[in-house]
Structures are given as structure tokens and as C-alpha cells.
Design a protein around this motif. Structure first.
Motif, PDB file in Angstrom:
ATOM      1  N   ARG A 137       7.532  12.588  11.346  1.00  0.00           N
ATOM      2  CA  ARG A 137       6.877  11.961  10.200  1.00  0.00           C
ATOM      3  C   ARG A 137       7.836  11.142   9.332  1.00  0.00           C
ATOM      4  O   ARG A 137       7.493  10.019   8.935  1.00  0.00           O
ATOM      5  CB  ARG A 137       6.155  13.012   9.356  1.00  0.00           C
ATOM      6  CG  ARG A 137       5.464  12.451   8.118  1.00  0.00           C
ATOM      7  CD  ARG A 137       4.653  13.515   7.402  1.00  0.00           C
ATOM      8  NE  ARG A 137       3.430  13.810   8.129  1.00  0.00           N
ATOM      9  CZ  ARG A 137       2.271  13.230   7.885  1.00  0.00           C
ATOM     10  NH1 ARG A 137       2.158  12.299   6.945  1.00  0.00           N
ATOM     11  NH2 ARG A 137       1.195  13.561   8.583  1.00  0.00           N
TER      12      ARG A 137
ATOM     13  N   ASP B 135      -0.981   9.458   8.523  1.00  0.00           N
ATOM     14  CA  ASP B 135      -2.039  10.140   9.263  1.00  0.00           C
ATOM     15  C   ASP B 135      -2.851   9.186  10.122  1.00  0.00           C
ATOM     16  O   ASP B 135      -3.425   9.589  11.145  1.00  0.00           O
ATOM     17  CB  ASP B 135      -2.956  10.886   8.304  1.00  0.00           C
ATOM     18  CG  ASP B 135      -2.277  12.114   7.694  1.00  0.00           C
ATOM     19  OD1 ASP B 135      -1.360  12.658   8.351  1.00  0.00           O
ATOM     20  OD2 ASP B 135      -2.638  12.511   6.577  1.00  0.00           O
ATOM     21  N   GLU B 136      -2.923   7.915   9.741  1.00  0.00           N
ATOM     22  CA  GLU B 136      -3.651   6.941  10.543  1.00  0.00           C
ATOM     23  C   GLU B 136      -3.011   6.740  11.910  1.00  0.00           C
ATOM     24  O   GLU B 136      -3.680   6.323  12.867  1.00  0.00           O
ATOM     25  CB  GLU B 136      -3.740   5.607   9.804  1.00  0.00           C
ATOM     26  CG  GLU B 136      -4.573   5.641   8.538  1.00  0.00           C
ATOM     27  CD  GLU B 136      -4.673   4.271   7.881  1.00  0.00           C
ATOM     28  OE1 GLU B 136      -5.076   3.311   8.566  1.00  0.00           O
ATOM     29  OE2 GLU B 136      -4.318   4.166   6.692  1.00  0.00           O
TER      30      GLU B 136
ATOM     31  N   LYS C   1       0.806  -1.213   0.000  1.00  0.00           N
ATOM     32  CA  LYS C   1       0.000   0.000   0.000  1.00  0.00           C
ATOM     33  C   LYS C   1       0.842   1.268   0.000  1.00  0.00           C
ATOM     34  O   LYS C   1       0.621   2.172  -0.766  1.00  0.00           O
ATOM     35  CB  LYS C   1      -0.916  -0.001   1.220  1.00  0.00           C
ATOM     36  CG  LYS C   1      -1.946  -1.121   1.195  1.00  0.00           C
ATOM     37  CD  LYS C   1      -2.798  -1.081   2.455  1.00  0.00           C
ATOM     38  CE  LYS C   1      -3.823  -2.196   2.477  1.00  0.00           C
ATOM     39  NZ  LYS C   1      -4.609  -2.202   3.729  1.00  0.00           N
ATOM     40  N   ALA C   2       1.781   1.315   0.931  1.00  0.00           N
ATOM     41  CA  ALA C   2       2.468   2.587   1.166  1.00  0.00           C
ATOM     42  C   ALA C   2       3.847   2.665   0.544  1.00  0.00           C
ATOM     43  O   ALA C   2       4.351   3.746   0.319  1.00  0.00           O
ATOM     44  CB  ALA C   2       2.581   2.832   2.670  1.00  0.00           C
TER      45      ALA C   2
ATOM     46  N   ALA D 183      -2.067   2.604   5.383  1.00  0.00           N
ATOM     47  CA  ALA D 183      -1.988   3.274   4.091  1.00  0.00           C
ATOM     48  C   ALA D 183      -1.253   4.604   4.189  1.00  0.00           C
ATOM     49  O   ALA D 183      -0.499   4.984   3.286  1.00  0.00           O
ATOM     50  CB  ALA D 183      -3.391   3.482   3.526  1.00  0.00           C
ATOM     51  N   THR D 184      -1.448   5.330   5.296  1.00  0.00           N
ATOM     52  CA  THR D 184      -0.827   6.650   5.428  1.00  0.00           C
ATOM     53  C   THR D 184      -0.364   6.861   6.868  1.00  0.00           C
ATOM     54  O   THR D 184      -0.877   6.243   7.809  1.00  0.00           O
ATOM     55  CB  THR D 184      -1.810   7.776   5.064  1.00  0.00           C
ATOM     56  OG1 THR D 184      -2.849   7.835   6.046  1.00  0.00           O
ATOM     57  CG2 THR D 184      -2.415   7.549   3.682  1.00  0.00           C
TER      58      THR D 184
ATOM     59  N   GLU E 196       7.099   7.327   8.289  1.00  0.00           N
ATOM     60  CA  GLU E 196       6.940   6.898   6.898  1.00  0.00           C
ATOM     61  C   GLU E 196       7.772   5.653   6.632  1.00  0.00           C
ATOM     62  O   GLU E 196       7.290   4.689   6.006  1.00  0.00           O
ATOM     63  CB  GLU E 196       7.358   8.035   5.957  1.00  0.00           C
ATOM     64  CG  GLU E 196       6.382   9.190   5.920  1.00  0.00           C
ATOM     65  CD  GLU E 196       6.880  10.355   5.081  1.00  0.00           C
ATOM     66  OE1 GLU E 196       8.078  10.329   4.702  1.00  0.00           O
ATOM     67  OE2 GLU E 196       6.098  11.275   4.812  1.00  0.00           O
TER      68      GLU E 196
END
Length: 589
Positions: free
Chosen positions: A109, A175-176, A6-7, A172-173, A113
């Protein structure tokens, strides 16, 4: 179920490691036999072990983009690095421990990531194993490497932010991660517990075996050094936790990496801080004893930061990643440190300079007096155009003899993460806390033979030069009977020099009866002298302050840095750091 991705996507033009390995053995060709495109299509991922290798290379390619953030967080927050007049307000905040939430250098972040990329890869490796797309041994090696890299990233987050979400699922991101109901923040201590539990359970803890597709020598680079050392990582986790025997056990296993096979240079030197009487030794030495003008620049102590991946490099370094001007990303450490072709944003503090200036060298036999400073300082920083410059990261870019760029367009260099002196200092820290004070003293001073000598005139060293009465991992054998000794000994650790022995400085002085705290102070001081600017200073100060429950241990060193450099609000910074809550950065994704 098909493998998912996904990421995580691999961008070929931005990964130096992939380009390096592309030049490797013909047997690796399939790894890179992909359509030439910007981003690897998800449909073509995770088909076989070569795709798994490409995923790992992609992770480390993204990891190298954290090099400048890693160095800044671990060094600029400490006492040995300060900002220059060129630095922006955010670097000044970092050095003065007065950080606002919008500071780009402290944004977690990028770490998350990469952590989510690791989670994605780990999930898909499990699916590949289930579907027989990787053999069990291939899976064990690769899954363990990615898992250990994730644990290392989380350790860094814990060191700098204190309380962080511990996410092990593929999202997925980033932000989750903000959903605290799903991902509550763990305290640093609870995070260490989770990291130990996960990392200990990894099925493979050795480096990639020679001959496997991720352990090759290509284009002058030894890829075995690119990957996190799992046993060093576990040793560090146990050290933070206060399980000192477990920490020492993991470190000792790494120290004994080459204690097998034929006895020779590698057997006695690699990760043992041994001598060989050759260019591989990394001494501080002089061509004329006691003559400061005859300091040897090539190929000894300084050279370890410049040399290519030869035997001397292999004996010293455990984890190091290259920056090569032929590939992206560009070396960010030149931008940070260099006034030649860089932005010169950070510099050695006056406090760091004083550490080296106030550490005397050993007396010379037959001479009076001694050189009153540690020559490692001369190699760690120097003045260029009247400006103090950290040099360790610049020796592949700036000619040490001329202070000019070898080639302004080729900003080559290395990101140093772990070497044998880190290993020995941390083993010594664990040994000292485990009650083995003299062993700790031996390792960071002049070695085992010096710390455990025979009486004068005794040639039978059976009962000396060793700690064989101690249980593992504290049982070292450094017996050396000399050319005429009876019985004859050349034990595994007989060439051990000790860190200060190799650096030609006087032994650290212990006064009084409280050897535990004095030796621990000495170890942290020696870490500054030997490993300064290499990305461990804040962690070292924090670990001791936490262990002792002593905010002043940390606060006073930062205060002295600011005071000596004339940095505004030194007293205010000290007052903030006397509150443990201010040891950690604001966490804002």
C-alpha cells in the motif's frame, strides 16, 4: 478544466526536502511563499512552476518514508542481512521467506499511495502545460522526473511481488486499485515492457540543469543528488529485460557525465572510478604497507558513507537522500541498525562476514604473504558492545573511533540508492552478457589499463590500454603512455582503477573456458563485497536466478545464510525457494 488534486496533499512538517530547499537561493522564494498551514490548500496548488516544484518536493518527501521498507525488502530477503534477537515475528518471516499476508513490512500500500500521488501530479502537470502555466522546458524536466520516480517504484513492486496492477491514472484512493476488472495484474516481464515503453518516451532524461530551482546547494545539501537518475533507471530496466546492449548504452551515458570541458579531477573521476591522488579517492589503503594496524579510516573508502556533499561525494554518488535531525521524518535506519539510540533489529549475517573474510588483499612488493581478508568488511560492519552492526548507514550518527553517538539527539544519516560502483557492476553485467567478457572483467577488477596492457618494454600504447575496436558503448580509451611515452597519451579513462583495484584486493580468478558464467558469478560476489547492505542484494540474486532459470543460485545463498546463523528451518526455506512462485511476496493491498 481546472487542475485537480484528489489524493496528494503536502504536509509541510513531515517533509525534510522542502525544509532544505526553503533555505536555498532567494530566486526560489516564491516556491515556498505559502500560508503557514499543515496541509496546502488544493485551491493554491498548480498555479505556476514554483507550485510544480513544491509538488515534486512533496513526492520525494513522501518517498524518503519508504527507506526502511526498501532496505528490508532488498537486504533482509537476501543473504547478507539477518534479524537480531530484538526483531519481531514479521522481520523473522521476511528473512526466512515464510511471509504471511498480514506482515506489515510487505504491505504494498505505501508504494501505491505514492504511485497514485505521482499519477495525480503528472495529470496536473499536463493541465498546467495546456494552460501555459509552465514553459515547455520546465514541463519536460518535471514531468520526466515524476514519471521516472513512478517507474522506479513499479520496478521495486515487480521485483518483490512478481505480478502487480499497473495503474497510470489518477485515482481518489488506493482501494480502487483492488478492482481487477479495471486494473488487471501484469506479470513482471510484461511490467518491464510497459515501464521501458513509458520511461523511454519521457521528454527529458538528464538531471535537472544547474541553476534551475530544483538543482541548488542549500544548507550543505546538493539537491541534484535527490532525484532518480533516469538513464540509470532505464539501464536497469533493459538489464532486467535482457537487452544488454541497450542497458550498457544507458549506463555508459552516465559514466561519461563529466567527459567534457577542462580535463581535471572531475573529468577523470566522476563515475569513472578514477584516482586523483587526494582525499577524494576512496581507496582501501594503509599508512604502512602490509601493516593491518595502519588501515586508513579517514578519509578514504569508509569516508564516502560519512562525508558531506563535497567533490568526493559528488564523484561517487548518483542518487542519495539525506535524513536531518532538524526535520521529520526521523531517520528510520538508525532504528533498524544501531544498538546505540536505535532498536538494533537487523545485523550482518555470518555469510556476509565470510564473504569479506575469504577475499584476500594484494601482495605487497618486497614482502611475503598478504592480508587474507577484504578490509571493506571492516568498514561495512563492526562489533559494538559485542554485537555485529551494519555501519554504512551510521557514520553520521556514531563516531567510528568511540562507537558512541556523536549527539544522541541528532540522528542524521543518508539513504543510499545508487553510486558509481552500482553503475560499473551493472554495465559489466550487461557487457558480459553481450559477449564482451574482458571488458566486464576489467571494470570490476583492476581497470582497463591492467586488462589490456602493452607487452613488456613497449612505450607506444597506441594499440593497447583501450577497446577502441569495439562499437559504442564498449569502446573505452584508457591509454597512458607514462612520462616518457611517445606518442603522449592521457586518454579519458586512463585513471580507471577498477572496483577491486580501488579496494586493494586480488583480481577475481577465472578458471577454464566458461568465462561468461564465472564472470557473472564474480560480479554478483563483488556486488556483495562493495555494495553490501545498500539495498540491491535481493534484486541482484533474483535477476541472475531468473536469467539462468536456476532456483539453486538464489536458494543456496539464503540457505547458507540461515545455516551459518543457526536460523531454524534452513532446509525448509531452501526447499521453498526452489519453487519460483515463492520468490515473490503475497500481494495484498
Amino acid at each position: 478544466m481546472k487542475p485537480e488534486m484528489k489524493a496528494f496533499k503536502i504536509s509541510y512538517h513531515s517533509i525534510v526536502l522542502l525544509a532544505l530547499l526553503m533555505a536555498g537561493a532567494v530566486g526560489c522564494k516564491k516556491t515556498f511563499d505559502k500560508e503557514p498551514q499543515q496541509v496546502l490548500d488544493v485551491a493554491n496548488m498548480y498555479r505556476d512552476v514554483y507550485d510544480a516544484d513544491a509538488a515534486i518536493i512533496g513526492l520525494y518527501g513522501k518517498f524518503v518514508s519508504l527507506a526502511d521498507k526498501y532496505v528490508l525488502l532488498n537486504e533482509l530477503r537476501g543473504d547478507m542481512l539477518n534479524y537480531t534477537d530484538n526483531a519481531d515475528m514479521y522481520l523473522r518471516q521476511l528473512s526466512s521467506h515464510n511471509v504471511t499476508a498480514d506482515n506489515p513490512y510487505t504491505n504494498p500500500r505505501p508504494f501505491y499511495e505514492l504511485i497514485l500521488n505521482c499519477n495525480d501530479v503528472l495529470k496536473n502537470f499536463q493541465l498546467m502545460k495546456r494552460d501555459n502555466k509552465m514553459k515547455e522546458a520546465e514541463y519536460n524536466q518535471r514531468y520526466s522526473d515524476v514519471g521516472a520516480l513512478r517507474s522506479f517504484l513499479y520496478l521495486q513492486l515487480g521485483i518483490h511481488y512478481g505480478k502487480v496492477p499497473y495503474v497510470t491514472s489518477a485515482l481518489a484512493t488506493v482501494d480502487e486499485v483492488k478492482n481487477k476488472a479495471n486494473f488487471p495484474e501484469l506479470t513482471f516481464d510484461a511490467l518491464i515492457d510497459s515501464l521501458i515503453l513509458f520511461t523511454e518516451a519521457l521528454p527529458f532524461k538528464d538531471p535537472y540543469p544547474a541553476g534551475t530551482t530544483l538543482n541548488i546547494t542549500s544548507d550543505g545539501y546538493q539537491t541534484a543528488k535527490f532525484y532518480v537518475n533516469k538513464k540509470c533507471l532505464l539501464g536497469d530496466l533493459y538489464l532486467w529485460k535482457g537487452n544488454y546492449t541497450a542497458a550498457a548504452t544507458k549506463y555508459r551515458e552516465v559514466m561519461e557525465t563529466s567527459t567534457n570541458g577542462t580535463q581535471g579531477a572531475r573529468y577523470y573521476m566522476q563515475y569513472k572510478l578514477g584516482w586523483n591522488g587526494s582525499a577524494e579517492d576512496h581507496y582501501i589503503s594503509y599508512s604502512r604497507a602490509g601493516d593491518a594496524t595502519s588501515l586508513v579510516w579517514e578519509p578514504q573508502w569508509r569516508h564516502m558513507f560519512q562525508r558531506g556533499q563535497d567533490n568526493g561525494f559528488d564523484y561517487e554518488w548518483i542518487w542519495v537522500l539525506p535524513f536531518d535531525s532538524k526535520f521529520q521524518p526521523e531517520n528510520p535506519l538508525i532504528k533498524l541498525f544501531s544498538p546505540v539510540g536505535g532498536d538494533y533489529l537487523v545485523k550482518p549475517s555470518k555469510q556476509a562476514m565470510d564473504y569479506w573474510s575469504n577475499t584476500p588483499q594484494r601482495p605487497i612488493s618486497g614482502q611475503t604473504g598478504f592480508l587474507p581478508y577484504d578490509a571493506r568488511g571492516i568498514f561495512s560492519w563492526r562489533e559494538i558492545g559485542g554485537k555485529p552492526v551494519v555501519m554504512k548507514y551510521l557514520y553520521n550518527y556514531i563516531n567510528y573511533a568511540t562507537n558512541s553517538a556523536v549527539n544522541p539527539l541528532q540522528k542524521n544519516g543518508k539513504w543510499f540508492l545508487y553510486r558509481q560502483t552500482h553503475l560499473h557492476l551493472r554495465f559489466a553485467e550487461a557487457a558480459n552478457r553481450a559477449g564482451k567478457h574482458k571488458i566486464a572483467y576489467a571494470l570490476f577488477n583492476s581497470g582497463f589499463a591492467s586488462a589490456f596492457p602493452p607487452p613488456s618494454g613497449v612505450t607506444d600504447v597506441t594499440l593497447y590500454h583501450n577497446t577502441l575496436w569495439e562499437p559504442y558503448p564498449f569502446n573505452f580509451d584508457a591509454r597512458n603512455s607514462g612520462g616518457t611515452g611517445v606518442p603522449y597519451y592521457r586518454a579519458d579513462w586512463y585513471r580507471n582503477l577498477g572496483i577491486r583495484g580501488r579496494a586493494n584486493v586480488q583480481n577475481y580468478t577465472i578458471n577454464g573456458t566458461d568465462s561468461l558464467l564465472q564472470i557473472e558469478d564474480g560480479l554478483i560476489q563483488e556486488a556483495a563485497l562493495e555494495n553490501g547492505f545498500e539495498g540491491t542484494r535481493w534484486a541482484d540474486l533474483l535477476r541472475i536466478a531468473l536469467r539462468r532459470n536456476d532456483p539453486a543460485f538464489l536458494a543456496d545463498k539464503i540457505y547458507q545464510k540461515m545455516l551459518k546463523d543457526g536460523t531454524p528451518d534452513a532446509a525448509g526455506t531452501r526447499a521453498r525457494l526452489m519453487d519460483k512462485n515463492n520468490w515473490y511476496l503475497p500481494f495484498k493491498l
